[in-house]
Write an enzyme that holds these catalytic residues in place. Sequence first.
Site, short mmCIF file in Angstrom:
data_model
loop_
_atom_site.label_atom_id
_atom_site.label_comp_id
_atom_site.label_asym_id
_atom_site.label_seq_id
_atom_site.Cartn_x
_atom_site.Cartn_y
_atom_site.Cartn_z
N CYS A 196 74.88 117.70 -2.53
CA CYS A 196 74.86 116.99 -3.81
C CYS A 196 76.26 116.58 -4.23
CB CYS A 196 74.23 117.88 -4.89
SG CYS A 196 74.19 117.13 -6.54
N CYS A 232 68.33 123.31 -8.81
CA CYS A 232 67.70 122.69 -9.98
C CYS A 232 66.28 122.24 -9.70
CB CYS A 232 68.54 121.52 -10.47
SG CYS A 232 67.83 120.65 -11.88
#
Length: 396
Positions: A133, A230
């Site tokens: 990410c 997440c």
Amino acid sequence: MRGYLLEFATIFTETLLFIMPYIHSLSATELASNSQKKVIVGMSGGVDSSVSAYILLQQGYQVEGLFMKNWEEDDNDEYCAAADDLKDAQAVADKLGIVLHQINFAAEYWDNVFEYFLEEYKSGRTPNPDIMCNKEIKFKAFLEFAAEELEADYIATGHYVRRREVDGHWQMLRGMDDNKDQSYFLYTLGEQHVGQTLFPIGDIEKPQVREIAQEQGLITHDKKDSTGICFIGERKFTDFLSQYLPAQPGVIETPEGQEIGQHQGLMYHTLGQRKGLMIGGMKEFGDDPWYVVDKDMARNVLIVGQGADHPRLYSNGLIANQLHWVDRTGPTSPMKCSVKTRYRQEDIACTLTPEPDGNVRVMFDEPQKAVTPGQSAVFYLNEVCLGGGIIESYIR
């Protein structure tokens, strides 16, 4: 009126004395130079990015925030709570008097992070999506958007790392807070990324970050740090993964080849794992707990051994590929350095040797436990993060 002014002056002085060690004393020339620079802060709705924005304002920069949404799954309190994070980021931006932009990078995240995550698990490896990410979203999509669409001179993040320029080249250093240093997650950055990014809290410890936030009345001052992945949130990992990858049950064996149970899929297990094996209560093996010591991908067999110090949990080294070096060149001959094979691990003294195929061979000074393919090996020379790569295999 005089009493009020005296009280205000006292509070102002105390606040200034409190924050100055963390924002550095800047000359009038530096403040004037900074005032011509626009910085876009990645604001997540957490305390670290909130204080980063505040510090940059104190340093004279033109500061704006950007909130990134990277996942399109239903957001609610049970999962990622992106709506709450946006609300907190907006409250901080309003308090600081800065603009907060919003951008949706969900498509980029799916293509470049989530599909990689699934492929690695499908291959029986244990990936780290946070590292991907940072590489694909925060220091590529975000950096490009900030520079091209918002005309930023720099971006800034709330990561606990530092940077240093030496002879015209940028180095990435560990954060001053040993407990929060995040250089492990940022090893894919090149020096051009480091040069374009400000890390305002890299030389501050976490308790002081929270104190600054509280002193400035930022709503995020006591917000819990985000943990875990997440897009999984509070759900059970196995339940989440089964939505995307079909289970492939197989047998569980001891290192000697004795079958002692069944697993629901190698992707659900990682080296060194103890919990969730469902193989307790076998009196003939004694009371020592079982640990995952290996995966036989060809036979779809999970191999377990008894005891936290089982010999097959240890490795003498590793092979790493998909290498990234901050200076974009990397070592050309064997070198002594240190390595981390997981976050918050103590440094491991090692010898790193470049291989003809572009990989590196890393030999530890002492055997190490649970070296896991798919995870990252990140290399350091004292406080400097050199770069790293993906663990392809371990050496026993």
